[in-house]
Design a protein around this motif. Structure first.
Motif, PDB file in Angstrom:
ATOM      1  N   VAL A 100      61.041  60.990 125.587  1.00  0.00           N
ATOM      2  CA  VAL A 100      62.342  61.445 125.046  1.00  0.00           C
ATOM      3  C   VAL A 100      63.371  60.306 125.050  1.00  0.00           C
ATOM      4  O   VAL A 100      64.025  60.102 124.011  1.00  0.00           O
ATOM      5  N   PRO A 101      63.633  59.510 126.053  1.00  0.00           N
ATOM      6  CA  PRO A 101      63.192  59.657 127.423  1.00  0.00           C
ATOM      7  C   PRO A 101      64.203  60.451 128.259  1.00  0.00           C
ATOM      8  O   PRO A 101      65.388  60.184 128.213  1.00  0.00           O
ATOM      9  N   LEU A 102      63.673  61.400 129.041  1.00  0.00           N
ATOM     10  CA  LEU A 102      64.518  62.156 129.956  1.00  0.00           C
ATOM     11  C   LEU A 102      64.661  61.314 131.227  1.00  0.00           C
ATOM     12  O   LEU A 102      63.709  61.156 131.976  1.00  0.00           O
ATOM     13  N   GLN A 103      65.846  60.748 131.406  1.00  0.00           N
ATOM     14  CA  GLN A 103      66.056  59.823 132.517  1.00  0.00           C
ATOM     15  C   GLN A 103      66.510  60.565 133.762  1.00  0.00           C
ATOM     16  O   GLN A 103      67.351  61.457 133.681  1.00  0.00           O
ATOM     17  N   VAL A 114      69.619  62.417 134.804  1.00  0.00           N
ATOM     18  CA  VAL A 114      70.745  61.513 134.608  1.00  0.00           C
ATOM     19  C   VAL A 114      71.207  61.569 133.156  1.00  0.00           C
ATOM     20  O   VAL A 114      72.384  61.632 132.864  1.00  0.00           O
ATOM     21  N   ASP A 115      70.255  61.541 132.222  1.00  0.00           N
ATOM     22  CA  ASP A 115      70.645  61.530 130.812  1.00  0.00           C
ATOM     23  C   ASP A 115      69.490  62.009 129.933  1.00  0.00           C
ATOM     24  O   ASP A 115      68.321  61.779 130.258  1.00  0.00           O
ATOM     25  N   ILE A 116      69.861  62.670 128.833  1.00  0.00           N
ATOM     26  CA  ILE A 116      68.865  63.027 127.823  1.00  0.00           C
ATOM     27  C   ILE A 116      69.382  62.507 126.480  1.00  0.00           C
ATOM     28  O   ILE A 116      70.190  63.149 125.829  1.00  0.00           O
ATOM     29  N   PRO A 117      68.925  61.307 126.080  1.00  0.00           N
ATOM     30  CA  PRO A 117      69.350  60.804 124.771  1.00  0.00           C
ATOM     31  C   PRO A 117      68.759  61.695 123.672  1.00  0.00           C
ATOM     32  O   PRO A 117      67.608  62.124 123.777  1.00  0.00           O
ATOM     33  N   THR A 118      69.572  61.961 122.642  1.00  0.00           N
ATOM     34  CA  THR A 118      69.111  62.911 121.622  1.00  0.00           C
ATOM     35  C   THR A 118      68.549  62.217 120.375  1.00  0.00           C
ATOM     36  O   THR A 118      67.966  62.871 119.510  1.00  0.00           O
ATOM     37  N   ASP A 119      68.727  60.884 120.282  1.00  0.00           N
ATOM     38  CA  ASP A 119      68.412  60.235 119.000  1.00  0.00           C
ATOM     39  C   ASP A 119      66.947  60.318 118.564  1.00  0.00           C
ATOM     40  O   ASP A 119      66.664  60.586 117.397  1.00  0.00           O
ATOM     41  N   GLY A 128      61.782  66.089 109.204  1.00  0.00           N
ATOM     42  CA  GLY A 128      61.045  67.309 108.852  1.00  0.00           C
ATOM     43  C   GLY A 128      60.322  68.001 109.995  1.00  0.00           C
ATOM     44  O   GLY A 128      59.761  69.085 109.807  1.00  0.00           O
ATOM     45  N   MET A 129      60.329  67.392 111.182  1.00  0.00           N
ATOM     46  CA  MET A 129      59.758  68.114 112.328  1.00  0.00           C
ATOM     47  C   MET A 129      60.608  69.358 112.563  1.00  0.00           C
ATOM     48  O   MET A 129      61.833  69.289 112.509  1.00  0.00           O
ATOM     49  N   LYS A 130      59.965  70.507 112.796  1.00  0.00           N
ATOM     50  CA  LYS A 130      60.729  71.732 113.048  1.00  0.00           C
ATOM     51  C   LYS A 130      60.767  72.079 114.533  1.00  0.00           C
ATOM     52  O   LYS A 130      61.674  72.738 114.993  1.00  0.00           O
ATOM     53  N   VAL A 131      59.737  71.668 115.242  1.00  0.00           N
ATOM     54  CA  VAL A 131      59.682  72.019 116.664  1.00  0.00           C
ATOM     55  C   VAL A 131      59.335  70.791 117.509  1.00  0.00           C
ATOM     56  O   VAL A 131      58.337  70.111 117.245  1.00  0.00           O
ATOM     57  N   ALA A 132      60.160  70.504 118.514  1.00  0.00           N
ATOM     58  CA  ALA A 132      59.835  69.482 119.518  1.00  0.00           C
ATOM     59  C   ALA A 132      59.334  70.228 120.745  1.00  0.00           C
ATOM     60  O   ALA A 132      60.079  71.003 121.339  1.00  0.00           O
ATOM     61  N   VAL A 133      58.086  70.034 121.089  1.00  0.00           N
ATOM     62  CA  VAL A 133      57.551  70.701 122.282  1.00  0.00           C
ATOM     63  C   VAL A 133      57.636  69.711 123.447  1.00  0.00           C
ATOM     64  O   VAL A 133      56.954  68.683 123.439  1.00  0.00           O
ATOM     65  N   VAL A 134      58.496  70.013 124.404  1.00  0.00           N
ATOM     66  CA  VAL A 134      58.764  69.071 125.481  1.00  0.00           C
ATOM     67  C   VAL A 134      58.134  69.566 126.786  1.00  0.00           C
ATOM     68  O   VAL A 134      58.281  70.738 127.151  1.00  0.00           O
ATOM     69  N   ALA A 135      57.444  68.673 127.474  1.00  0.00           N
ATOM     70  CA  ALA A 135      56.872  69.005 128.778  1.00  0.00           C
ATOM     71  C   ALA A 135      58.021  69.166 129.773  1.00  0.00           C
ATOM     72  O   ALA A 135      58.797  68.236 129.977  1.00  0.00           O
ATOM     73  N   GLY A 136      58.135  70.341 130.371  1.00  0.00           N
ATOM     74  CA  GLY A 136      59.212  70.580 131.327  1.00  0.00           C
ATOM     75  C   GLY A 136      58.953  69.884 132.647  1.00  0.00           C
ATOM     76  O   GLY A 136      57.888  69.288 132.856  1.00  0.00           O
ATOM     77  N   PHE A 137      59.967  69.885 133.541  1.00  0.00           N
ATOM     78  CA  PHE A 137      59.731  69.543 134.946  1.00  0.00           C
ATOM     79  C   PHE A 137      59.636  68.046 135.218  1.00  0.00           C
ATOM     80  O   PHE A 137      59.659  67.620 136.345  1.00  0.00           O
ATOM     81  N   GLN A 138      59.547  67.202 134.146  1.00  0.00           N
ATOM     82  CA  GLN A 138      59.270  65.784 134.372  1.00  0.00           C
ATOM     83  C   GLN A 138      60.264  64.875 133.675  1.00  0.00           C
ATOM     84  O   GLN A 138      60.903  65.247 132.704  1.00  0.00           O
ATOM     85  N   GLY A 139      60.365  63.662 134.201  1.00  0.00           N
ATOM     86  CA  GLY A 139      61.207  62.654 133.568  1.00  0.00           C
ATOM     87  C   GLY A 139      60.729  61.275 133.961  1.00  0.00           C
ATOM     88  O   GLY A 139      59.593  61.105 134.420  1.00  0.00           O
ATOM     89  N   SER A 141      62.117  57.509 135.899  1.00  0.00           N
ATOM     90  CA  SER A 141      63.172  56.881 136.700  1.00  0.00           C
ATOM     91  C   SER A 141      63.569  55.549 136.080  1.00  0.00           C
ATOM     92  O   SER A 141      62.885  55.044 135.186  1.00  0.00           O
ATOM     93  N   ALA A 142      64.642  54.959 136.605  1.00  0.00           N
ATOM     94  CA  ALA A 142      65.075  53.648 136.106  1.00  0.00           C
ATOM     95  C   ALA A 142      64.001  52.595 136.335  1.00  0.00           C
ATOM     96  O   ALA A 142      63.929  51.598 135.613  1.00  0.00           O
ATOM     97  N   GLU A 143      63.131  52.832 137.327  1.00  0.00           N
ATOM     98  CA  GLU A 143      62.035  51.886 137.599  1.00  0.00           C
ATOM     99  C   GLU A 143      60.857  52.110 136.657  1.00  0.00           C
ATOM    100  O   GLU A 143      59.825  51.442 136.777  1.00  0.00           O
ATOM    101  N   GLY A 144      60.973  53.111 135.798  1.00  0.00           N
ATOM    102  CA  GLY A 144      59.888  53.369 134.864  1.00  0.00           C
ATOM    103  C   GLY A 144      58.752  54.195 135.440  1.00  0.00           C
ATOM    104  O   GLY A 144      57.651  54.225 134.896  1.00  0.00           O
TER     105      GLY A 144
END
Ligand code: ASP
Ligand code: MG
Length: 412
Positions: A100-103, A114-119, A128-139, A141-144
């Motif tokens: 995403v990246p969900l930071q 910390v942040d969810i960039p939307t771009d 044209g994508m209609k659905v983003a299927v996102v894995a919950g519960f995970q992100g 870190s700044a260390e990658g």
């Protein structure tokens, strides 16, 4: 396009068949014109299994590898959900947290967003994508490194996405059809609430009404995200479930909205401790450092410079609390005559925003309990909640009597 967030919990994606049913619901919302972000949990039981693998492999595990293993359940359901939608000709793709990246922070197994960039996701919606299927519960870190948000964290992922994408609503699909006035297994008159205010839900969630992770409610309240809790096992309608919303959206605030219980509580009393400045800190700092979840605290009036200090904590932490306090006594930081533990108590709470403006709720609660011959051992109150500790054998009786007395079976 307006954005809708739909979250499916573990039981709603437990089999391929259920994933198909969930995907059909997503399809209905896409047909209404929404860009949909679907947040998925792992298939039910899967996260527990993964936690078990980690603990068996390495009892004092490296939390970074715990997260690497335990986050994987959600990856499976995200991919399967995207495939199922594609089979239905709905343009969908999966996103793992890092994509995403969900930071998040670096506190592995209990990370905070910390942040969810939307771009990235918005660009795909634009293509044209209609659905983003996102894995919950995970992100990430700044260390990658891969992180997880704590058990039940997919709820928090869902609300955070709804806030970041300014979604019209965040629908949480689960195995119950909403939030009830009390536990229907204890009180058959329990009624599903159509609406509940954030603050009330926060009290109920932290009291153990396990429908939503407490942090997700805090987040929804902060960003005013309209949250709806509904069942994925029943037919869908726009009125289904319970709306968790700002109190301003509720016409008539309930004086009492719900009765909550917490079964496994213990009451601990330090008999005759010195009543001097710093004594509470000397007792509760080591308890908190030992990870004891102290809830209610009562200090009795003092007599000749000595007082009794009573607190409650979960039953399974009593042994650790006793050891901590005895160690403090030996070290000389506190002194008490006796340490008593009553492990046969439970906590009953009545919650309602209308209490703020209506006096007499506490008095009525105490009268109801006394009419049933139930003795109250500890009382605490907040602006919208009154909690008591009572003998556990009266738990069901107390819940039912209070539910009756406050007429919670009737809609306001
Ligand atoms: N699968 C994770 C858990 O069981 C996260 C979630 O479902 O909310 O805790
Ligand atoms: Mg959950």
């Amino acid at each position: 396009m307006p954005v809708l967030v739909m979250k499916f919990g573990g039981t709603s994606v437990a089999t391929l068949d259920r994933i198909r049913r969930a995907a059909k619901r997503v399809g209905v919302e896409v047909a209404k014109g929404y860009d949909v972000i679907v947040i998925v949990s792992a298939m039910s039981g899967e996260t527990n299994k993964l936690v078990g693998y980690v603990e068996e492999t390495s009892p004092l595990f490296d939390a970074r590898e715990y997260d690497a293993v335990v986050s994987s359940g959600e990856n499976v359901t995200a991919g399967l959900m995207a495939l199922t939608l594609q089979e239905m000709d709905v343009p969908a793709r999966s996103w793992q947290g890092w994509q995403v990246p969900l930071q998040t922070t670096s506190s592995h197994s209990a990370a905070r967003i910390v942040d969810i960039p939307t771009d990235n996701i918005n660009r795909k919606f634009g293509e044209g994508m209609k659905v983003a299927v996102v894995a919950g519960f995970q992100g990430i870190s700044a260390e990658g490194r891969i992180t997880t948000l704590g058990r039940g964290g997919s709820d928090t992922t869902a609300v955070a996405f709804a806030a970041a994408f300014e979604a019209e609503r965040c629908d949480i699909y689960t195995d119950v059809d909403g939030v009830y006035t009390t536990d229907p297994r204890i009180c058959e008159k329990a009624r599903k609430l159509d609406k509940i205010a954030f603050e009330e839900m926060l009290e109920l969630a932290s009291l153990g009404a396990k429908v939503l992770q407490t942090r997700s409610v805090e987040l929804a309240m902060r960003y005013n995200v309209k949250l709806r809790v509904l069942s994925s096992f029943e037919e869908q309608s726009d009125e289904a479930g319970t709306l968790v919303c700002d109190e301003e959206e509720i016409m008539e605030l309930n004086v009492v909205s719900g009765v909550a219980h917490s079964r496994d509580e213990a009451k601990m009393t330090l008999v005759s401790v010195a009543d001097r400045p710093g004594i509470a800190a000397a007792i509760f700092t080591p308890l908190s450092e030992a990870g004891i979840n102290v809830d209610m605290i009562v200090q009795n009036i003092s007599d000749e410079g000595r007082t009794d200090m009573t607190f409650s904590c979960p039953t399974n932490q009593v042994a650790r609390a006793e050891k901590t306090l005895q160690d403090c006594k030996e070290a000389g930081s506190i002194n008490f005559a006796e340490l008593k533990a009553d492990t046969e108590v439970c906590k009953i709470s009545v919650v309602g925003i209308g209490m703020r403006s209506q006096p007499g709720v506490a008095a009525k609660m105490f009268k109801v309990l006394s009419d049933e011959g139930i003795n109250i051992k500890v009382i605490t109150t907040s602006e919208i909640k009154i909690s008591v500790l009572i003998d556990r054998k009266y738990m069901e009786l107390a819940v039912q009597a209070l539910h009756d007395a406050f007429e919670l079976e009737k809609a306001a």
